[in-house]
Design a protein around this motif. Structure first.
Motif, mmCIF file in Angstrom:
data_model
loop_
_atom_site.group_PDB
_atom_site.id
_atom_site.type_symbol
_atom_site.label_atom_id
_atom_site.label_comp_id
_atom_site.label_asym_id
_atom_site.label_seq_id
_atom_site.Cartn_x
_atom_site.Cartn_y
_atom_site.Cartn_z
ATOM 1 N N VAL A 54 56.525 59.886 21.823
ATOM 2 C CA VAL A 54 56.779 58.753 22.709
ATOM 3 C C VAL A 54 58.172 58.192 22.460
ATOM 4 O O VAL A 54 58.936 57.914 23.398
ATOM 5 N N GLY A 55 58.530 58.017 21.197
ATOM 6 C CA GLY A 55 59.812 57.430 20.867
ATOM 7 C C GLY A 55 61.001 58.274 21.284
ATOM 8 O O GLY A 55 62.015 57.754 21.753
ATOM 9 N N VAL A 56 60.879 59.591 21.123
ATOM 10 C CA VAL A 56 61.984 60.485 21.471
ATOM 11 C C VAL A 56 62.135 60.607 22.984
ATOM 12 O O VAL A 56 63.255 60.646 23.515
ATOM 13 N N ASN A 57 61.026 60.638 23.710
ATOM 14 C CA ASN A 57 61.077 60.940 25.140
ATOM 15 C C ASN A 57 61.021 59.722 26.055
ATOM 16 O O ASN A 57 61.486 59.795 27.197
ATOM 17 N N ALA A 58 60.442 58.620 25.599
ATOM 18 C CA ALA A 58 60.218 57.494 26.506
ATOM 19 C C ALA A 58 61.186 56.334 26.294
ATOM 20 O O ALA A 58 61.196 55.403 27.098
ATOM 21 N N LEU A 59 61.960 56.365 25.214
ATOM 22 C CA LEU A 59 62.883 55.260 24.958
ATOM 23 C C LEU A 59 64.179 55.420 25.741
ATOM 24 O O LEU A 59 64.629 56.537 26.015
ATOM 25 N N ASP A 60 64.775 54.307 26.072
ATOM 26 C CA ASP A 60 66.088 54.295 26.712
ATOM 27 C C ASP A 60 66.919 53.204 26.047
ATOM 28 O O ASP A 60 66.606 52.010 26.170
ATOM 29 N N PRO A 61 67.959 53.574 25.309
ATOM 30 C CA PRO A 61 68.464 54.936 25.112
ATOM 31 C C PRO A 61 67.611 55.747 24.141
ATOM 32 O O PRO A 61 66.833 55.187 23.369
ATOM 33 N N GLU A 62 67.777 57.058 24.208
ATOM 34 C CA GLU A 62 67.076 57.938 23.283
ATOM 35 C C GLU A 62 67.583 57.721 21.863
ATOM 36 O O GLU A 62 68.754 57.402 21.658
ATOM 37 N N PRO A 63 66.721 57.898 20.881
ATOM 38 C CA PRO A 63 67.171 57.698 19.497
ATOM 39 C C PRO A 63 68.133 58.791 19.043
ATOM 40 O O PRO A 63 67.986 59.957 19.423
ATOM 41 N N ASP A 64 69.102 58.390 18.239
ATOM 42 C CA ASP A 64 69.993 59.358 17.601
ATOM 43 C C ASP A 64 69.327 59.971 16.383
ATOM 44 O O ASP A 64 69.670 61.076 15.972
ATOM 45 N N LEU A 65 68.382 59.229 15.810
ATOM 46 C CA LEU A 65 67.760 59.631 14.556
ATOM 47 C C LEU A 65 66.356 59.052 14.503
ATOM 48 O O LEU A 65 66.134 57.908 14.899
ATOM 49 N N VAL A 66 65.427 59.854 14.005
ATOM 50 C CA VAL A 66 64.064 59.379 13.748
ATOM 51 C C VAL A 66 63.881 59.279 12.238
ATOM 52 O O VAL A 66 64.204 60.215 11.508
ATOM 53 N N ILE A 67 63.386 58.139 11.779
ATOM 54 C CA ILE A 67 63.072 57.968 10.364
ATOM 55 C C ILE A 67 61.596 57.638 10.244
ATOM 56 O O ILE A 67 61.085 56.753 10.940
ATOM 57 N N SER A 68 60.911 58.349 9.377
ATOM 58 C CA SER A 68 59.480 58.180 9.169
ATOM 59 C C SER A 68 59.231 57.695 7.747
ATOM 60 O O SER A 68 59.608 58.360 6.787
#
Length: 277
Positions: A96-110
């Motif tokens: 959801v976060g990678v595809n539905a956010l605007d702008p798209e994230p540059d980096l995902v941290i878990s």
């Protein structure tokens, strides 16, 4: 600042866990952070998805839209103080976060996960690492961050994850522009217990030692994790270049990985991380 990285922050301990709060506070000082995390503990769910399991409208448990061939499944959420609390898994949150956010994230941290995620066997099991891996499969650089908590008593507070937050912020600001994620897909980072003195970092590979045991006693099956038992005693059989060995030496373990499970060990990667850390 306009040049701040866009970061999607998620976890598997749930949006109210102290580890994600600590990372949110640390990262918000250096980046634009959006939190999309499970609304409750989703530890050890691996790369599970809620896709097709969020409705029981049909006899087979598939949502109506999927049964009708639409191939769409809802991911319920509610607004939260720091973002979105999702009724779903860590991988749901990453997608959801990678595809539905605007702008798209540059980096995902878990993370930061309450408990270390060490060894090759853990990657398909850990929700924390799985969220980072899911993002990597979606061509988004990612970092999984976990902290050793063996031996710590009582409920943890965000302040105990301060060092993990500092490392997350350092990586989030230091990595862009280095070319690191042209060579690797994600990092699996493990931070020593907060009561240990900082001892630098080591570029590591996930240990391949795996010692789960099982018995049948008094009519019951029992599972025993011999490695965690050994870790609790601070006595492990892992080689010196592995993640678990580094962690028990009080060192931050950084394992550069490619999907699905391969570790990357190259001199350019080492040089970049030494410069950052």
């Amino acid at each position: 600042m306009d040049d701040q990285p866009e970061i999607l922050l998620t976890n598997d301990d749930g949006i109210d866990a102290p580890g994600i709060r600590a990372l949110y506070d640390a990262l918000s000082a250096v980046a634009s952070v959006t939190v999309i995390a499970p609304d409750r503990n989703q530890s050890a769910v691996g790369r599970s998805l809620s896709y097709g399991r969020t409705s029981s409208d049909t006899d087979d448990g598939l949502s109506t839209s999927m049964a009708d061939g639409m191939f769409t499944s809802p991911v319920p959420h509610v607004d939260h103080e720091i973002g979105y609390a999702v009724d779903g898994t860590p991988c749901d949150c990453a997608i959801v976060g990678v595809n539905a956010l605007d702008p798209e994230p540059d980096l995902v941290i878990s993370g930061c996960n309450e408990g270390a995620n060490l060894g090759a066997y853990v990657f398909s099991r850990s929700g924390t690492v799985s969220a980072a891996m899911e993002a990597a499969f979606l061509d988004t650089p990612s970092i999984a961050i976990s902290m050793d908590t063996l031996g710590l008593e009582g409920d943890l507070e965000p302040a105990q994850f301060e060092r993990a937050g500092e490392i997350a912020a350092t990586l989030a600001t230091g990595v862009p522009g280095t070319g690191l994620f042209d060579r690797v897909d994600y990092l699996n980072v493990n931070v020593p217990r907060p009561d240990l003195e900082p001892n630098g970092f080591e570029l590591t590979r996930p240990t391949e030692v795996y010692e789960m045991d099982a018995t049948f006693e008094n009519g019951q099956f029992q599972l025993t994790n011999r490695l965690w038992q050994q870790m609790a005693n601070r006595d492990i059989p892992d080689p010196e270049d592995t993640d678990r060995h580094a962690l028990l030496e009080g060192t931050v373990s950084v394992s550069p990985m490619t999907v699905p499970y391969d570790v990357v060990e190259t001199e350019p990667v080492r040089n970049i991380l030494e410069e950052i850390l």
